[in-house]
Design a protein around this motif. Sequence first.
Motif, mmCIF file in Angstrom:
data_model
loop_
_atom_site.group_PDB
_atom_site.id
_atom_site.type_symbol
_atom_site.label_atom_id
_atom_site.label_comp_id
_atom_site.label_asym_id
_atom_site.label_seq_id
_atom_site.Cartn_x
_atom_site.Cartn_y
_atom_site.Cartn_z
ATOM 1 N N VAL A 1 0.830 -1.206 0.000
ATOM 2 C CA VAL A 1 0.000 0.000 0.000
ATOM 3 C C VAL A 1 0.860 1.251 0.000
ATOM 4 N N PHE A 2 1.926 1.247 0.801
ATOM 5 C CA PHE A 2 2.764 2.440 0.934
ATOM 6 C C PHE A 2 4.128 2.245 0.278
ATOM 7 N N SER A 3 4.146 1.564 -0.845
ATOM 8 C CA SER A 3 5.408 1.348 -1.555
ATOM 9 C C SER A 3 5.851 2.626 -2.259
ATOM 10 N N ASP A 4 7.136 2.716 -2.520
ATOM 11 C CA ASP A 4 7.720 3.887 -3.178
ATOM 12 C C ASP A 4 7.667 3.799 -4.704
ATOM 13 N N SER A 5 7.048 2.759 -5.217
ATOM 14 C CA SER A 5 7.136 2.485 -6.648
ATOM 15 C C SER A 5 6.457 3.524 -7.523
ATOM 16 N N ASP A 6 5.292 4.015 -7.096
ATOM 17 C CA ASP A 6 4.558 4.939 -7.972
ATOM 18 C C ASP A 6 3.893 6.053 -7.155
ATOM 19 N N GLY A 7 4.435 7.238 -7.241
ATOM 20 C CA GLY A 7 3.842 8.383 -6.582
ATOM 21 C C GLY A 7 4.259 8.540 -5.135
ATOM 22 N N PRO A 8 3.997 9.718 -4.559
ATOM 23 C CA PRO A 8 4.364 10.005 -3.159
ATOM 24 C C PRO A 8 3.636 9.095 -2.180
ATOM 25 N N ILE A 9 4.352 8.543 -1.227
ATOM 26 C CA ILE A 9 3.729 7.656 -0.235
ATOM 27 C C ILE A 9 2.831 8.439 0.714
ATOM 28 N N THR A 10 3.024 9.741 0.791
ATOM 29 C CA THR A 10 2.234 10.564 1.707
ATOM 30 C C THR A 10 0.781 10.718 1.252
ATOM 31 N N HIS B 1 -5.251 11.359 23.841
ATOM 32 C CA HIS B 1 -6.382 10.903 23.035
ATOM 33 C C HIS B 1 -6.870 11.991 22.074
ATOM 34 N N LEU B 2 -6.843 13.248 22.502
ATOM 35 C CA LEU B 2 -7.243 14.335 21.611
ATOM 36 C C LEU B 2 -6.303 14.426 20.411
ATOM 37 N N LEU B 3 -5.004 14.333 20.677
ATOM 38 C CA LEU B 3 -4.028 14.338 19.586
ATOM 39 C C LEU B 3 -4.259 13.156 18.651
ATOM 40 N N SER B 4 -4.543 12.003 19.241
ATOM 41 C CA SER B 4 -4.757 10.790 18.447
ATOM 42 C C SER B 4 -6.000 10.910 17.581
ATOM 43 N N VAL B 5 -7.105 11.404 18.167
ATOM 44 C CA VAL B 5 -8.356 11.545 17.407
ATOM 45 C C VAL B 5 -8.164 12.494 16.230
ATOM 46 N N VAL B 6 -7.557 13.648 16.477
ATOM 47 C CA VAL B 6 -7.361 14.646 15.421
ATOM 48 C C VAL B 6 -6.476 14.093 14.309
ATOM 49 N N ALA B 7 -5.353 13.513 14.684
ATOM 50 C CA ALA B 7 -4.399 13.026 13.688
ATOM 51 C C ALA B 7 -4.952 11.850 12.892
ATOM 52 N N VAL B 8 -5.535 10.878 13.592
ATOM 53 C CA VAL B 8 -6.044 9.687 12.913
ATOM 54 C C VAL B 8 -7.260 10.030 12.059
ATOM 55 N N ALA B 9 -8.157 10.868 12.569
ATOM 56 C CA ALA B 9 -9.354 11.253 11.806
ATOM 57 C C ALA B 9 -8.968 12.036 10.553
ATOM 58 N N TYR B 10 -8.020 12.959 10.681
ATOM 59 C CA TYR B 10 -7.585 13.731 9.507
ATOM 60 C C TYR B 10 -6.989 12.804 8.453
ATOM 61 N N SER B 11 -6.133 11.897 8.884
ATOM 62 C CA SER B 11 -5.500 10.958 7.962
ATOM 63 C C SER B 11 -6.543 10.067 7.292
ATOM 64 N N MET B 12 -7.536 9.647 8.065
ATOM 65 C CA MET B 12 -8.596 8.794 7.532
ATOM 66 C C MET B 12 -9.424 9.534 6.482
ATOM 67 N N LEU B 13 -9.841 10.758 6.784
ATOM 68 C CA LEU B 13 -10.736 11.514 5.907
ATOM 69 C C LEU B 13 -10.031 12.087 4.688
ATOM 70 N N SER B 14 -8.777 12.524 4.855
ATOM 71 C CA SER B 14 -8.053 13.163 3.753
ATOM 72 C C SER B 14 -7.248 12.168 2.915
ATOM 73 N N GLY B 15 -6.857 11.039 3.542
ATOM 74 C CA GLY B 15 -5.991 10.091 2.853
ATOM 75 C C GLY B 15 -4.533 10.497 2.877
ATOM 76 N N GLU B 16 -4.217 11.606 3.551
ATOM 77 C CA GLU B 16 -2.842 12.096 3.624
ATOM 78 C C GLU B 16 -2.086 11.487 4.806
ATOM 79 N N GLY B 17 -0.829 11.192 4.579
ATOM 80 C CA GLY B 17 0.064 10.791 5.662
ATOM 81 C C GLY B 17 -0.335 9.529 6.403
ATOM 82 N N GLN B 18 -1.097 8.656 5.762
ATOM 83 C CA GLN B 18 -1.527 7.440 6.456
ATOM 84 C C GLN B 18 -0.341 6.564 6.849
ATOM 85 N N VAL B 19 0.708 6.585 6.045
ATOM 86 C CA VAL B 19 1.878 5.766 6.365
ATOM 87 C C VAL B 19 2.468 6.177 7.711
#
Length: 278
Positions: free
Chosen positions: A101-110, A151-169
């Motif tokens: 899923v997060f391979s470097d082969s094609d496009g930015p992993i972020t 937990h607040l930091l975790s909710v914000v970071a994980v929710a943003y990554s989930m909804l935006s698709g950014e930085g999931q790695v």
Amino acid sequence: MTMQVSKTAVMAIKAYQHQAKLLFNDYLLADPFIPYTSVIGGVLLCKLIYDLSQFTTLWYYKGYAGLMKIQRAEWGNRCISTAHAIFISGMALYLVFLSDVFSDSDGPITFKSSSLSTFALGISVGYFISDLGMIAWSYPSLGGLEYIVHHLLSVVAVAYSMLSGEGQVYTFMVLISEITTPCVNMRWFLDTAGMKMSRLYLLNGVVLFFGWLIARILLFGYIYHHVYLHYYQVKQMFFFGFFLVFVVPFALAVMNLMWFGKILKGLKKILAKRQQTD
């Protein structure tokens, strides 16, 4: 006549199964709905695990009925966090190191994600929301200010990554650190059960010490090294995602160092007591 009724019933069941499958695939697991259904599923699973823990614990720990109400609540809360930790750390290890899923082969992993990675993050968001609610409701019995901040930091970071698709790695790299949570909870379970001087308690403390060192200290150094190597990809993220990549791991690393000091102090105390008794 009986055979005809039986065939009709079987056909009706198959029709309902087909409709349920379509509903599941077309809506619950459809990409646009995964973030929402997975979060709701995470909350419902937390409730289910909490309720099951109240019944099943009586089977293997006779002293459970004699615990105070807040202790029984914390017991269930820690059962939930243990189940979540096993699930999300396993998923994180698989997605980061075993899958492509997060391979470097094609496009930015972020900017890479998948239905599975988004679903896993949604379950985690549901857990953090549920746990944060329990901590706030029983504050400070289930955790102090540091737990709320975590937990607040975790909710914000994980929710943003989930909804935006950014930085999931990087979100999953941080979530690997949840692998130490079962040992943290086992320490509390054994202490509550009056087994603080047992060999199992000592063994759990040693495993927790080395696990914490690897998964919550050294891992964060690896994360920042990975960010450094892929900085040209990280800087392509939107500002908020870019901000989270640097700030959340740093804040968590500081808290992890503080807790590591307490773990080391506790382990030294246990070893000293055992030497005195021996």
